[in-house]
Structure formats: C-alpha cells, structure tokens
Write an enzyme that holds these catalytic residues in place. Structure first.
Site, mmCIF file in Angstrom:
data_model
loop_
_atom_site.group_PDB
_atom_site.id
_atom_site.type_symbol
_atom_site.label_atom_id
_atom_site.label_comp_id
_atom_site.label_asym_id
_atom_site.label_seq_id
_atom_site.Cartn_x
_atom_site.Cartn_y
_atom_site.Cartn_z
ATOM 1 N N THR A 207 -25.497 -43.181 33.488
ATOM 2 C CA THR A 207 -24.889 -43.161 34.717
ATOM 3 C C THR A 207 -24.025 -41.519 35.024
ATOM 4 O O THR A 207 -23.799 -40.873 35.907
ATOM 5 C CB THR A 207 -23.690 -43.830 35.247
ATOM 6 N N GLY A 208 -23.993 -40.958 33.454
ATOM 7 C CA GLY A 208 -23.574 -39.565 33.953
ATOM 8 C C GLY A 208 -24.632 -38.723 34.263
ATOM 9 O O GLY A 208 -25.693 -38.703 34.080
ATOM 10 N N LYS B 57 -19.893 -50.066 34.543
ATOM 11 C CA LYS B 57 -20.985 -50.008 35.682
ATOM 12 C C LYS B 57 -22.012 -50.881 35.345
ATOM 13 O O LYS B 57 -23.105 -50.452 36.213
ATOM 14 C CB LYS B 57 -21.206 -48.371 35.649
ATOM 15 N N ILE C 193 -27.282 -37.214 20.954
ATOM 16 C CA ILE C 193 -27.655 -35.881 21.757
ATOM 17 C C ILE C 193 -26.154 -34.930 21.417
ATOM 18 O O ILE C 193 -26.062 -33.879 21.494
ATOM 19 C CB ILE C 193 -27.879 -35.972 22.809
ATOM 20 N N THR C 194 -25.132 -35.642 21.567
ATOM 21 C CA THR C 194 -23.818 -35.142 21.540
ATOM 22 C C THR C 194 -23.356 -34.317 20.586
ATOM 23 O O THR C 194 -23.576 -34.433 19.437
ATOM 24 C CB THR C 194 -22.775 -36.298 21.670
ATOM 25 N N GLU D 277 -31.670 -23.795 7.907
ATOM 26 C CA GLU D 277 -30.496 -22.822 8.090
ATOM 27 C C GLU D 277 -29.932 -22.709 6.588
ATOM 28 O O GLU D 277 -29.945 -23.686 5.758
ATOM 29 C CB GLU D 277 -29.662 -23.362 9.222
ATOM 30 N N HIS E 201 -23.599 -23.473 14.838
ATOM 31 C CA HIS E 201 -23.726 -24.780 14.236
ATOM 32 C C HIS E 201 -22.472 -24.908 13.305
ATOM 33 O O HIS E 201 -22.186 -24.000 12.467
ATOM 34 C CB HIS E 201 -25.068 -25.109 13.523
#
Length: 692
Positions: free
Chosen positions: A420-421, A446, A499-500, A612, A651
């Site tokens: 819902t965000g 919700k 994903i955060t 990396e 990162h």
C-alpha cells in the site's frame, strides 16, 4: 560515522563506562585554559584516525606555562592527511596495568567479536602469542556468562575484580546495541592505582544507517573532520568522497560511479571526486552537487554519467536545466545518458544550446571529449594499467552434486510486503506490466483492501491461508524491514527479496542468525531484485536493458547490472537470469549460493559476475568454483579498483580496507578460471568469445 576520541568518550560516559576527566580545547582558547584537574596534563590531538602517538599527536606538559605553546604545536600538525581541529586535555593517569577490550561487528564472520588482550597499546597484535582472546557473539542472544568468564580468566585478573569487569562488559555491549555501533574499542583499558577500570583511550564507529534512523546520534558527528564538500553532500543526502584529480564526477548508482571513477583514472583523466547521486536526482540535489563541483577550484571539467533505471534521464536533464538557470555552465560539462528516457534527456539538453555542455554518445565518447578539453596544466596521476586477466584454465571437473535449484519461473506467485506504500504500488504495477504473477500483498492493519487488483492482508500468515506464495518482495521502511524479512522466513516463503536499503547492520545480523535454518532464500537487502528476462521479475529493475538468452548476471550493483545487460543485449547476447545480491555487508543469497543454483540451470550457459571492492564475496566464489569444478565459463568485472583505502563508496559494503588492495581478489578469480575484464567495454566482448 567514525568518532574521534573525545566524542567516543562522551558516548562511553553516557553509557556508564568509566573514562578520564577531560576537556576540549580549540584554537584561540589555549591561553585561557584552566581545567578543574591538577597537573601534569596529557594533550591529545583529536583526529578520526589511529597512530597519533607515533607522529607526535600526544604530548605531556608539566606546567601551565607550557600548555599554550604545546597546544599550538598540536594544532599545526597534519596527521596522515588530517588537520587537528582541537585537542582533548586530561590529567595524567595513575596506571597499574594496561589491557585491551573491544566489540566489533565482523563482516567476515557475520557476528560481533568480543576481543580482550592481556596487553594494550599501539600494536596489540604484536603482544606475543596468546595475547588476544577473540570470541563470537551472536545476535539477538548477546553475550553469555561463560564468555565474560573466559575473557576475565584470559586477562588473569584477581577474583575480586570480576563483578566490576562483568559490569564493564555488559555496559559496553549495551552501548553497542543502543547506539548502533560497528566498533567499540578501549585501548588501553587500564586499572588505576585506586583499583578502577578506566577507558584511557576510546574509538567508536557508528553505523550510518543507524544514524539516519536516529537523528539524535548526529550530536556525535563533528564536521571538522570532513571537507566542506563532504559535509554539504552529507546534508543533501548523497555520497561524496574527495579525490586528487581534476574531473568532477556525478553519477547515479554506487556501482556505476565506481566503474566510472576507474575509467577516468585508467584513462589518465583522474577523478577529483566520487559522487553518487542515488536514485533521487531532483533539482535540490542536482543544485547542491553542481555547487560542490563548480565551487571546487581543482575541478576543471564535470562528467555526468547516468544510466536511467527507474530514474528518468529526462527528469535529470530537466533538473540540470533548472539548476543552471538558463546560463552557460561555469565549467565544461560532459554528459552521457542511457537507459530510461535517455532520448528525452538528450533532447532537453540539446535544446539548451549551451556551448559548454557536451553530449556524449557513450562512455568511450565521453572519454574522448574529456581528453580533448584537458587543460594544459591538469595534474597527471598515474594508475597501474588494469589489463585483462584471462583465465589460466577452466576449473577441473569434480563429482560435485549441487542441491539447490533456481525455483523461479514465469508462474511463481509473488507477495508484496508494503504493497500500500508509494514504492510498493509503483513497482507492483511495473511487475504486473512485465507479466509477473502478483497474487497478494501485506500491510499491517490494512487487510481487506485491494490494490491494483491484488488483495491485501494484515500478515503473511493470513495471506498464505488463501494463496500459495513462491516469493515475497519487500518494500518496507528500514526501521521495520528486518522484521519483514524475518516474517517471510518464519512463514517459509521460498524467496524473500528485500529491496530496502539503509537497514542497520546489527538488525540484519540478528535476523540472519534467527533464520539460518529456514528454507527461505533471502535476496538482499539493498538489492534491485531478480529478473528472468521475458518471463518475470521480482524487483525494481527497468526492463528495457534485458533480453532473453543464455548468460546469467550476478551483481552487487543495480546500475552496473543495467549497464552490462544493455551492452550484452546490444551485442546480441540475452540473459537467462539476473540476480542483484545486494550491496550491504550482510546479505542472504551470495555469489556461491547463486552459482550453485545455476549448476543445473539449463537456460544458463555462462555467468557474468559484477563485483566491487570490499569483502571477500568474489574470492569466496572463486575458491568454491575451484573446489566444485563449476563447468560454465565465468566472466567478471570489479568496480572500484582505484578507490582510496578506508573510504566507503556509496554501498555500505564497498570499502577498500587499508593495506588490502584488489590485486589478491583479481588474482584469485583468474586462477579459478574467471576472465577478469579491465573495463565495462570488454565485458560483452569477452562474454561473446567465452560462449563460443
């Protein structure tokens, strides 16, 4: 956020850890210093770096008359590139014994390390065999009583000191948890003549992600230890590191920024800075970035290199136009735009009609333009030529039987945590447009709603009563994201894609410890997700760069993934699967896990590793491949090879430890049969040759 000794001791004192009395003295106030403690005094230069004593940064005065000239001497020091903004003054301690004590978040071991040393001081590692005792502390359990006893007995302390020692350890550990510390070091820890434990010196590092979530921690930040540019960038919310060249750099995405920095440095066009705009290149951020680059007299030209993923190149161009305000740029700007609405961005910039704004077709063209406008007096900084490292031979086949399979297909039913965000809704819609099978969403309190035709539940437990879930994707703010990962794993969802970004490291340490027996495979955090080109995606990747084919991409960087996928697609090479393993120090699925899934993945004929600096993830993969004899050709590219040691580049996991270059990493990969590419230009070329 690395604290100086003065701020480290302020944090310790607040946590109840004994520290000496001390006062800061700044330039201009040394003549008026009148402390409430007796002579002699110790003056300590305050810099966020070790080794002060070896270069004269700690001095003793026996008289008040000697104080001011001694302080001025310290103010004039440059300690390994750091000026001394102030000194801390303490009374000389009455020392009966010196020891060492620290708590450290260990990236390599995935835990907190409790270390004690029978001897303290500058070179604790040289204290002889058996000086240090190192014990692993697992979160969320914390320190056990037996670990405190082991530390105590190792130090050989008298029995009557055990209660005070236990209290000290408990207070230090609580300070670490309460303040999001990555390092809490006392060196030396002393026993005074009056039989007290005292932290005579202190060193603290705070997790930047924790600071972002707890603004009160900003009180410990001292801007005196950073350049004006770094402070301005920090306030604006993007990553900036000063370098020694003359080309100002502005890029979106840490991986692409590192690769661009390397390209400039290897092309004898040395970068003046590392600047990662991140995913939000709005007017305010662009204005701040341009002010930094235009205001730096050592920047002679600016290179803006963008690969639009979710970020629109046209929107960035509009922000640049607004930031310039209809005027010619103060310094030449070379721009390269690719990806999402690059054509629109080029159109906006072309219409501006600025003679000082040069539009490059690609990165190679940008280098040619920058070389053509190189000032005659531009500094020359030599970097060793990177060179391609072609493999010695393919790994020797072994009788290795992989037990993992990919288990994701076009039909995989997907649940969206945080549906819902704003971000959750946006990417749910984009995943649906690509054909992803989104069947449910979760947002606490919700439940019962419908978003984009998807039913919303209060919890995963509720959702799994009505739906079979093959993967969850997490769009939950950093403060709650670790618990969202835990929820997915406790409900045994096969895949959880987090994903955060910006999750405190201690939070993820605790979660990974709790779910180590769960069948859930966690991707991330701080990942663009997973995509099977032409079939499904569980992530935020743009779809334009990808095409179906035989090459798998495993990457620590979102923007590098898009860049390389685009180059492969342009060369006629499609992709079987692309997994962003995440750029944080602590992640779930790593290169080794992913390569195991690809052993029997018939659609994958070759693998590209986009790595990396920082950590051993690539080396661990190389060693695994040697042990197991992975039969498919592996091509690799490592970003950040010209990074300055000790600086974090965007990162959280991208930091080149001091004294530890990337040569070992590259050589380990080459010996394992990897073709290690010197530049992004080579990735598609070498991958094509290795496909045969």
């Amino acid at each position: 956020m690395l604290l100086n000794e003065h701020m480290s001791k302020a944090l310790f004192a607040k946590a109840g850890i004994p520290v000496p009395h001390g006062q800061p003295v700044f330039p201009g106030s040394e003549d008026d210093f009148n402390p409430p403690f007796a002579l002699p005094w110790i003056l300590k230069a305050q810099v966020p770096i070790g080794g002060r004593g070896k270069v004269g940064g700690i001095l003793r005065v026996k008289s008040s008359d000697a104080f001011a000239p001694t302080a001025r001497k310290l103010f004039g020091l440059d300690i390994r590139g750091h000026r001394v903004p102030f000194v801390r003054v303490e009374p000389v301690a009455a020392i009966q014994r010196e020891m060492y004590l620290s708590l450290t978040v260990s990236r390599s071991r995935g835990c907190i390390l409790l270390t004690v040393g029978r001897e303290g001081g500058v070179d604790i590692e040289s204290g002889g065999q058996g000086n240090l005792l190192v014990q692993e502390i697992r979160l969320p359990a914390g320190i056990s009583a037996h670990q405190m006893r082991a530390a105590f007995f190792h130090l050989g302390l008298d029995k009557e000191r055990f209660a005070d020692f236990s209290t000290l350890i408990k207070d230090l550990f609580k300070a670490m948890l309460d303040n999001g510390l990555l390092l809490a070091e006392i060196n030396p820890l002393i026993i005074t003549d009056d039989q007290r434990f005292v932290a005579l010196d202190a060193k603290v590092e705070v997790d930047d992600n924790f600071v972002e979530l707890n603004p009160a921690m900003e009180a410990y930040y001292q801007p005196e230890h950073a350049s004006p540019e770094e402070n301005a960038a920090r306030k604006a919310g993007f990553s900036y590191v000063s370098l020694d060249g003359w080309v100002g750099l502005m890029v979106n995405g840490a991986g692409l920024a590192m690769a661009t920095m390397d390209l400039l440095n290897f092309s004898r066009l040395p970068a003046r800075n590392f600047l990662d705009l991140g995913g939000t290149a709005d007017h305010a951020r662009m204005r701040t970035a341009l002010d930094l680059l235009f205001g730096d007299t050592r920047v002679r030209a600016v290179f803006i290199n963008l690969y639009g993923g979710i970020l629109s190149c046209r929107n960035v161009a509009l922000a640049l136009r607004e930031a310039l305000g209809g005027h010619e740029p103060e310094k030449p700007i070379v721009t390269r735009m690719a990806g999402n609405d690059a054509a629109g961005g080029v159109e906006v910039l072309t219409a501006m009609g600025c003679s000082g704004l040069h539009l490059a077709r690609d990165m190679a063209d940008a280098i040619r333009i920058l070389d053509s406008i190189r000032p005659a007096d531009a500094p020359v900084i030599e970097f060793p030529a990177p060179g391609s490292a072609l493999p010695e031979a393919m790994p020797v086949p072994r009788n290795h039987m992989p037990t993992k399979t990919l288990g994701i297909s076009a039909d995989t039913p997907i649940l969206v945590q945080g549906i819902t965000g704003r971000e959750g809704q946006l990417h749910t819609q984009l995943m649906q447009a690509y054909g992803a099978n989104v069947v449910a969403g979760v947002t606490p309190f919700k439940g019962g709603q419908t978003v984009l035709g998807v039913p919303v539940f209060n919890s995963i437990a509720e959702a799994t009563r009505d739906h079979e879930i093959g993967a969850s994707i997490i769009f939950v703010p950093p403060r709650m994201a670790a618990d969202a990962v835990l929820e997915a794993a406790c409900n045994k969802i096969p895949w959880a894609v987090c994903i955060t970004e910006g999750i405190p490291q201690q939070d993820m340490l605790a979660v990974f410890e709790q779910i180590n027996s769960s069948p859930t495979r966690v991707v991330g955090p701080n990942t663009p997700g997973v995509i099977l080109p032409g079939r499904t995606k569980i992530g935020i990747m743009p779809t334009d760069p990808f095409s179906p084919g035989p090459v798998a991409i495993l990457s620590r960087s979102g923007t590098l993934t898009y860049e390389v996928a685009s180059r492969l697609t342009a060369a006629g090479i499609g992709q079987s699967v692309c997994i962003g393993i995440g750029g944080d120090p602590f992640i779930g699925v790593d290169y080794v896990d992913a390569i195991e899934m690809l052993c029997n993945h018939d659609e994958t004929q070759a693998v590209i590793i986009l790595g990396e600096i920082g950590g051993r993830a690539e080396e661990n993969l190389a060693e695994h491949i040697v042990r197991t004899g992975f039969a498919k050709p592996v091509t690799a590219f490592i970003a950040g090879r010209t990074a300055p040691p000790g600086k974090r580049l965007g990162h959280a996991g991208a930091i080149l430890e001091k004294g530890d270059g990337v040569d070992r990493k590259l050589e380990t990969m080459r010996k394992a049969g990897f073709a290690v590419c010197a530049s992004l230009e080579e990735v598609a070329q070498i991958a094509t040759r290795r496909l045969g």
